[in-house]
Write a protein that holds these residues in place. Sequence first.
Motif, short mmCIF file in Angstrom:
data_model
loop_
_atom_site.label_atom_id
_atom_site.label_comp_id
_atom_site.label_asym_id
_atom_site.label_seq_id
_atom_site.Cartn_x
_atom_site.Cartn_y
_atom_site.Cartn_z
N LEU A 11 0.85 -1.19 0.00
CA LEU A 11 0.00 0.00 0.00
C LEU A 11 0.89 1.24 0.00
N LYS A 12 0.75 2.04 -1.04
CA LYS A 12 1.51 3.30 -1.12
C LYS A 12 0.56 4.44 -0.82
N LEU A 13 0.91 5.24 0.18
CA LEU A 13 0.11 6.43 0.50
C LEU A 13 0.92 7.67 0.18
N SER A 14 0.33 8.62 -0.53
CA SER A 14 1.04 9.88 -0.77
C SER A 14 1.16 10.61 0.57
N GLY A 15 2.25 11.31 0.72
CA GLY A 15 2.43 12.08 1.95
C GLY A 15 1.27 13.04 2.19
N GLU A 16 0.78 13.59 1.11
CA GLU A 16 -0.35 14.55 1.16
C GLU A 16 -1.52 14.09 2.01
N GLY A 54 6.48 11.71 1.06
CA GLY A 54 6.93 12.76 1.97
C GLY A 54 6.47 14.15 1.54
N GLY A 55 5.62 14.17 0.51
CA GLY A 55 5.21 15.44 -0.09
C GLY A 55 4.48 16.40 0.84
N ASN A 56 3.98 15.90 1.96
CA ASN A 56 3.33 16.77 2.95
C ASN A 56 4.34 17.58 3.73
N PHE A 58 8.25 17.71 2.55
CA PHE A 58 9.29 18.26 1.66
C PHE A 58 9.43 17.41 0.41
N ARG A 59 9.50 18.10 -0.73
CA ARG A 59 9.78 17.41 -2.00
C ARG A 59 11.06 17.99 -2.58
N GLY A 60 11.93 17.10 -3.03
CA GLY A 60 13.22 17.53 -3.56
C GLY A 60 13.08 18.50 -4.72
N MET A 61 12.10 18.24 -5.58
CA MET A 61 11.91 19.11 -6.75
C MET A 61 11.58 20.53 -6.33
N ALA A 73 18.43 18.26 -1.70
CA ALA A 73 16.99 18.44 -1.43
C ALA A 73 16.29 17.08 -1.38
N ASP A 74 16.70 16.17 -2.26
CA ASP A 74 16.09 14.84 -2.26
C ASP A 74 16.37 14.09 -0.95
N TYR A 75 17.57 14.27 -0.42
CA TYR A 75 17.85 13.61 0.87
C TYR A 75 16.92 14.16 1.94
N GLY A 134 12.13 5.68 0.47
CA GLY A 134 12.06 5.31 -0.95
C GLY A 134 13.09 4.26 -1.31
N VAL A 135 13.82 4.50 -2.40
CA VAL A 135 14.86 3.55 -2.80
C VAL A 135 16.19 3.91 -2.13
N GLY A 136 16.23 5.03 -1.44
CA GLY A 136 17.46 5.43 -0.73
C GLY A 136 18.40 6.27 -1.57
N SER A 137 17.97 6.65 -2.78
CA SER A 137 18.82 7.46 -3.65
C SER A 137 18.07 8.68 -4.14
N PRO A 138 18.81 9.80 -4.32
CA PRO A 138 18.15 10.97 -4.88
C PRO A 138 17.74 10.72 -6.33
N THR A 141 11.59 8.66 -6.52
CA THR A 141 10.42 9.05 -5.73
C THR A 141 10.00 7.86 -4.88
N THR A 142 9.05 8.09 -4.01
CA THR A 142 8.54 6.97 -3.21
C THR A 142 7.64 6.07 -4.06
N ASP A 143 7.18 6.55 -5.22
CA ASP A 143 6.46 5.64 -6.13
C ASP A 143 7.42 4.57 -6.62
N1 UDP Z 1 12.93 10.88 -2.49
C1 UDP Z 1 14.13 10.54 -3.10
N2 UDP Z 1 14.38 9.22 -3.41
C2 UDP Z 1 13.48 8.23 -3.14
C3 UDP Z 1 12.24 8.60 -2.55
C4 UDP Z 1 12.00 9.92 -2.23
O1 UDP Z 1 14.97 11.38 -3.35
O2 UDP Z 1 13.75 7.06 -3.44
C5 UDP Z 1 12.69 12.27 -2.07
C6 UDP Z 1 12.28 13.18 -3.24
O3 UDP Z 1 12.86 14.44 -3.01
C7 UDP Z 1 10.78 13.26 -3.08
C8 UDP Z 1 10.61 13.24 -1.58
O4 UDP Z 1 11.63 12.33 -1.14
O5 UDP Z 1 10.24 14.44 -3.62
C9 UDP Z 1 9.26 12.81 -1.08
O6 UDP Z 1 8.80 11.69 -1.77
P1 UDP Z 1 7.59 11.76 -2.83
O7 UDP Z 1 7.68 13.02 -3.61
O8 UDP Z 1 7.63 10.49 -3.61
O9 UDP Z 1 6.33 11.79 -1.88
P2 UDP Z 1 4.76 11.79 -2.23
O10 UDP Z 1 4.56 12.60 -3.47
O11 UDP Z 1 4.35 10.37 -2.44
O12 UDP Z 1 4.12 12.37 -1.00
#
Ligand code: UDP
Length: 240
Positions: A11-16, A54-56, A58-61, A73-75, A134-138, A141-143
């Motif tokens: 089950l994948k839940l968006s941070g939002e 983690g979008g609720n 911080f998002r790296g983008m 930022a991704d970290y 996530g996968v542990g690398s910048p 995404t968590t998808d």
């Molecule tokens: N992220 C990353 N590598 C990963 C998973 C997450 O760098 O393998 C970082 C990335 O910056 C991403 C943030 O963690 O924007 C939060 O994850 P995501 O945007 O997937 O969250 P969601 O949109 O599902 O809330």
Amino acid sequence: MSLPRVKRVLLKLSGEVLMGDQQFGIDPAFVAELAKEVKAAKDSGLEICLVIGGGNIFRGMAGAAQGMDRAQADYMGMLATVMNALAMQNALEQLGVHTRVQSAVQMDTVCEPVIRRRAERHLEKGRVVIFAAGVGSPYFTTDSGAALRAAEMKCDALLKGTSVDGVYNADPKKDPTAVRFDKVSYDRVLADNLKVMDAAAVALCRDNEIPIVVFSIREKGNLAKVLAGEGVQTIVQKEA
Ligand code: UDP
């Protein structure tokens, strides 16, 4: 349209969705509601792996758009997913559901590292395993993390609980004529760039034939409905 029989799901839940009605962060009351849904699914006999975005927080983008180094930022985004995982662990344990958090970025004092065999053992023992970072690398995404863990843990389906009730042929917020698919193929999602998950995650599911079920987690009781083959959802699979 219903899913084939499933025993183990990711089950994948968006941070939002952890924000509830807030604009930012974690709403503990809403996380408690989500935990009830997860508990109900577990009580129905399923083995559950969880990945939370983690979008609720911080998002790296978003950081990169404001001039930060993208990897840095991704970290930060990955750390945000660990906070969400701990919030969900807390809510599940308050309901008596045993859980373990495994993070792809090692953080020994707060959670376990990702160890597949250990995660298997947790599932056998009836624990919910929450995979964080996530996968542990910048640049991921968590998808992608969700697709990777679903493949690694041999899950029968990836359930993506989000704020929309499925996959549309256009953005339903902008286009009133947008139509929701009941079923759609991986190839169509990729070719038409439909908003489901990022392309890397969809491709990983396609290559491993893991169906993706997109549904709204905001609606109470919807996860159970989706698992019962009812409710509104879109299934992304090989043949549509
Ligand atoms: N992220 C990353 N590598 C990963 C998973 C997450 O760098 O393998 C970082 C990335 O910056 C991403 C943030 O963690 O924007 C939060 O994850 P995501 O945007 O997937 O969250 P969601 O949109 O599902 O809330």
